[in-house]
Design an enzyme around this catalytic site. Sequence first.
Site, PDB file in Angstrom:
ATOM      1  N   LYS A  22     -35.004  10.861 -32.568  1.00 47.26           N
ATOM      2  CA  LYS A  22     -36.154  11.461 -33.260  1.00 47.26           C
ATOM      3  C   LYS A  22     -37.451  10.849 -32.739  1.00 47.26           C
ATOM      4  O   LYS A  22     -38.413  11.566 -32.455  1.00 47.26           O
ATOM      5  CB  LYS A  22     -36.041  11.204 -34.768  1.00 47.26           C
ATOM      6  N   ASN A  23     -37.472   9.515 -32.625  1.00 46.61           N
ATOM      7  CA  ASN A  23     -38.727   8.845 -32.276  1.00 46.61           C
ATOM      8  C   ASN A  23     -39.137   9.035 -30.816  1.00 46.61           C
ATOM      9  O   ASN A  23     -40.235   8.645 -30.420  1.00 46.61           O
ATOM     10  CB  ASN A  23     -38.654   7.346 -32.607  1.00 46.61           C
ATOM     11  N   ARG A 102     -46.171  11.060 -40.358  1.00 44.61           N
ATOM     12  CA  ARG A 102     -47.191  10.273 -39.691  1.00 44.61           C
ATOM     13  C   ARG A 102     -47.327  10.616 -38.195  1.00 44.61           C
ATOM     14  O   ARG A 102     -48.419  10.690 -37.652  1.00 44.61           O
ATOM     15  CB  ARG A 102     -46.836   8.792 -39.871  1.00 44.61           C
ATOM     16  N   CYS A 126     -43.473   8.098 -44.282  1.00 45.10           N
ATOM     17  CA  CYS A 126     -42.734   7.212 -45.178  1.00 45.10           C
ATOM     18  C   CYS A 126     -43.679   6.257 -45.895  1.00 45.10           C
ATOM     19  O   CYS A 126     -44.633   5.758 -45.305  1.00 45.10           O
ATOM     20  CB  CYS A 126     -41.752   6.360 -44.368  1.00 45.10           C
ATOM     21  N   ARG A 131     -49.849   1.545 -43.262  1.00 45.96           N
ATOM     22  CA  ARG A 131     -49.728   2.225 -41.965  1.00 45.96           C
ATOM     23  C   ARG A 131     -51.025   2.906 -41.528  1.00 45.96           C
ATOM     24  O   ARG A 131     -51.112   4.135 -41.442  1.00 45.96           O
ATOM     25  CB  ARG A 131     -48.586   3.233 -41.988  1.00 45.96           C
ATOM     26  N   PRO A 132     -52.056   2.104 -41.265  1.00 46.82           N
ATOM     27  CA  PRO A 132     -53.336   2.682 -40.858  1.00 46.82           C
ATOM     28  C   PRO A 132     -53.300   3.227 -39.425  1.00 46.82           C
ATOM     29  O   PRO A 132     -52.310   3.060 -38.717  1.00 46.82           O
ATOM     30  CB  PRO A 132     -54.284   1.490 -40.947  1.00 46.82           C
ATOM     31  N   VAL A 133     -54.409   3.885 -39.030  1.00 40.55           N
ATOM     32  CA  VAL A 133     -54.508   4.397 -37.652  1.00 40.55           C
ATOM     33  C   VAL A 133     -55.678   3.740 -36.914  1.00 40.55           C
ATOM     34  O   VAL A 133     -56.120   4.227 -35.885  1.00 40.55           O
ATOM     35  CB  VAL A 133     -54.650   5.939 -37.616  1.00 40.55           C
ATOM     36  N   ASP A 134     -56.165   2.599 -37.446  1.00 39.14           N
ATOM     37  CA  ASP A 134     -57.333   1.946 -36.849  1.00 39.14           C
ATOM     38  C   ASP A 134     -57.128   1.592 -35.374  1.00 39.14           C
ATOM     39  O   ASP A 134     -58.036   1.757 -34.550  1.00 39.14           O
ATOM     40  CB  ASP A 134     -57.719   0.691 -37.665  1.00 39.14           C
ATOM     41  N   LEU A 135     -55.924   1.132 -35.022  1.00 37.71           N
ATOM     42  CA  LEU A 135     -55.695   0.705 -33.632  1.00 37.71           C
ATOM     43  C   LEU A 135     -55.673   1.912 -32.688  1.00 37.71           C
ATOM     44  O   LEU A 135     -56.133   1.827 -31.546  1.00 37.71           O
ATOM     45  CB  LEU A 135     -54.381  -0.070 -33.514  1.00 37.71           C
ATOM     46  N   ASP A 316     -36.411  -0.634 -38.019  1.00 38.23           N
ATOM     47  CA  ASP A 316     -35.721   0.569 -38.501  1.00 38.23           C
ATOM     48  C   ASP A 316     -34.233   0.332 -38.780  1.00 38.23           C
ATOM     49  O   ASP A 316     -33.545   1.246 -39.244  1.00 38.23           O
ATOM     50  CB  ASP A 316     -35.877   1.723 -37.500  1.00 38.23           C
ATOM     51  N   ILE A 338     -42.823  -6.346 -39.319  1.00 41.44           N
ATOM     52  CA  ILE A 338     -43.557  -5.185 -38.793  1.00 41.44           C
ATOM     53  C   ILE A 338     -44.311  -4.461 -39.913  1.00 41.44           C
ATOM     54  O   ILE A 338     -45.488  -4.147 -39.771  1.00 41.44           O
ATOM     55  CB  ILE A 338     -42.611  -4.178 -38.086  1.00 41.44           C
ATOM     56  N   ARG A 408     -34.841  13.993 -42.653  1.00 42.08           N
ATOM     57  CA  ARG A 408     -35.932  13.816 -41.683  1.00 42.08           C
ATOM     58  C   ARG A 408     -35.426  13.127 -40.417  1.00 42.08           C
ATOM     59  O   ARG A 408     -36.007  13.326 -39.345  1.00 42.08           O
ATOM     60  CB  ARG A 408     -37.051  12.967 -42.291  1.00 42.08           C
TER      61      ARG A 408
HETATM   62  C1  UD1 Z   1     -42.879   3.820 -34.947  1.00 40.53           C
HETATM   63  C2  UD1 Z   1     -41.630   4.515 -35.400  1.00 40.53           C
HETATM   64  C3  UD1 Z   1     -41.041   3.832 -36.623  1.00 40.53           C
HETATM   65  C4  UD1 Z   1     -40.865   2.353 -36.359  1.00 40.53           C
HETATM   66  C5  UD1 Z   1     -42.135   1.723 -35.828  1.00 40.53           C
HETATM   67  C6  UD1 Z   1     -41.961   0.271 -35.406  1.00 40.53           C
HETATM   68  C7  UD1 Z   1     -41.949   6.827 -34.748  1.00 40.53           C
HETATM   69  C8  UD1 Z   1     -42.129   8.229 -35.178  1.00 40.53           C
HETATM   70  N1  UD1 Z   1     -41.922   5.896 -35.712  1.00 40.53           N
HETATM   71  O1  UD1 Z   1     -43.810   3.936 -36.014  1.00 40.53           O
HETATM   72  O2  UD1 Z   1     -39.792   4.455 -36.931  1.00 40.53           O
HETATM   73  O3  UD1 Z   1     -40.501   1.710 -37.562  1.00 40.53           O
HETATM   74  O4  UD1 Z   1     -42.611   2.445 -34.686  1.00 40.53           O
HETATM   75  O5  UD1 Z   1     -40.969   0.152 -34.473  1.00 40.53           O
HETATM   76  O6  UD1 Z   1     -41.804   6.536 -33.573  1.00 40.53           O
HETATM   77  N2  UD1 Z   1     -50.616  -0.491 -37.268  1.00 40.53           N
HETATM   78  C9  UD1 Z   1     -51.923  -0.748 -37.607  1.00 40.53           C
HETATM   79  N3  UD1 Z   1     -52.902   0.095 -37.143  1.00 40.53           N
HETATM   80  C10 UD1 Z   1     -52.613   1.157 -36.352  1.00 40.53           C
HETATM   81  C11 UD1 Z   1     -51.265   1.413 -35.987  1.00 40.53           C
HETATM   82  C12 UD1 Z   1     -50.281   0.563 -36.459  1.00 40.53           C
HETATM   83  O7  UD1 Z   1     -52.206  -1.701 -38.327  1.00 40.53           O
HETATM   84  O8  UD1 Z   1     -53.532   1.887 -35.962  1.00 40.53           O
HETATM   85  C13 UD1 Z   1     -49.557  -1.387 -37.780  1.00 40.53           C
HETATM   86  C14 UD1 Z   1     -48.566  -0.667 -38.662  1.00 40.53           C
HETATM   87  O9  UD1 Z   1     -49.028  -0.549 -39.997  1.00 40.53           O
HETATM   88  C15 UD1 Z   1     -47.364  -1.558 -38.550  1.00 40.53           C
HETATM   89  C16 UD1 Z   1     -47.437  -2.045 -37.093  1.00 40.53           C
HETATM   90  O10 UD1 Z   1     -48.784  -1.852 -36.689  1.00 40.53           O
HETATM   91  O11 UD1 Z   1     -47.490  -2.655 -39.408  1.00 40.53           O
HETATM   92  C17 UD1 Z   1     -46.541  -1.304 -36.129  1.00 40.53           C
HETATM   93  O12 UD1 Z   1     -46.782   0.091 -36.241  1.00 40.53           O
HETATM   94  P1  UD1 Z   1     -46.417   1.101 -35.075  1.00 40.53           P
HETATM   95  O13 UD1 Z   1     -45.654   0.350 -34.022  1.00 40.53           O
HETATM   96  O14 UD1 Z   1     -47.624   1.823 -34.656  1.00 40.53           O
HETATM   97  O15 UD1 Z   1     -45.399   2.077 -35.815  1.00 40.53           O
HETATM   98  P2  UD1 Z   1     -45.337   3.662 -35.718  1.00 40.53           P
HETATM   99  O16 UD1 Z   1     -45.629   4.077 -34.336  1.00 40.53           O
HETATM  100  O17 UD1 Z   1     -46.091   4.265 -36.831  1.00 40.53           O
END
Ligand code: UD1
Length: 430
Positions: A22-23, A102, A126, A131-135, A316, A338, A408
Amino acid sequence: MDRIKIRGGAPLNGTIPISGAKNAALPLMTASLLTADTLELHNVPRLADVATLLRILENHGVDHAVAGKRPGQTTETGQTIRLSAGTVIDTCAPYELVSRMRASFWVIAPLLARFGEARVSMPGGCAIGTRPVDLLLSALEKMGVAIEIEGGYVHAKAPKGVRGAEVVFPKVTVSGTHVALMAATLATGTTVIENAAREPEVVDLAECLAKMGARISGAGTSRIVVDGVSRLNGASHAVMPDRIETGTYAMAVAMTGGDVTLENTRPELLRSALDVLETVGVEISESNKGIRIHRNGSGLRPADVTTDPFPGFPTDLQAQFMALMTRAGGTSRIRETIFENRFMHVGELARFGAQIRLEGDCAIVDGVGRLKGAPVMATDLRASVSLVIAGLAAEGETEIHRVYHLDRGFEALEAKLARCGADIERLRAS
Ligand code: UD1
């Protein structure tokens, strides 16, 4: 709402075909927006998240065709999807669709790279922490994109196109790496992504992008370099095996005992998890057919595990491993690094009689000899499947509510387990 009923206690024996990841499928499908040509994806799992993303792509004007089943294919064999983003009619991804998942937010990158503009709702998905998108957004800003947030939407503009840049992530982020990688393929100049995620799904995306004509080196390491090109073409690509599904079934067999071969998957995708399973007493062997997981009646040993970005132990699989350790002969400590708030399964596992206490980011699991079936509630995707694993090993009957979370991310879950001897059925909502 559908429920899943399990009568626990049966060992698992046989073979389980592992689906496409899926990912990996989600970012690959998103990448179809980067080209006007057709992107053909094989081994795409039949999952609710895939259907949700298809609706989002459709909303942008992407044509898609899902190939019919060929002779010999079962519902457990992945599907082929052809995506053509020749005419994109809308660069807005609306709240009603993006809030469900997301990963749909990632469309921001190809839309910006190809059209210089995107308006995308802030994401949902989930409930595992904020789970912000700032980065993701600061990476895009580095690449010359102007970002405004208004009314729950991110409005991103790069009228002169996305620019190559040095993007240094302060922490490893899979989503950030996918977004920077996709945006960089059509940028002017070179992009260097430092502290990039090394997850196999990033490598799968990079391989597909390379087939589409992107110039990428270093995927799978923490430094990815992308030389932007002016256009990308269509390609044909098979989605990699799902390492989380692989690990989940490996833990199910470890939990119930038995002998199962996991087919169409590769051990190097989840080496850290397989190593831990061997430490706790599971026999694992590898062949060109897949991975054989075997445990006879002997007990499980406890183990301490910390989740980490790849190649570390995957977050996961944390909930599933916790379910497993509830039956170990001793105390295990499981640390989640994480996501904050990824312990919602703890309360539900307690309903089976598990003894778990939380100390900050650590769960301390005191193994109990046996679990007892119970009615439980699925809270997020991976947490839900930990309840399935617990139910398979528990005495008596377990009923899992809110199984839409499972749909999902796990293709044909009941069918795959039932063919190995599990007593599991779905009770459909009338
Ligand atoms: C992806 C996977 C998810 C997995 C995760 C970590 C998909 C669809 N999902 O989620 O199943 O659990 O990787 O292996 O591929 N973060 C920030 N700001 C940001 C982005 C991330 O603070 O802009 C934080 C997140 O809250 C989290 C950490 O960084 O604490 C890692 O997140 P990230 O690796 O981006 O996870 P996803 O890509 O959302």
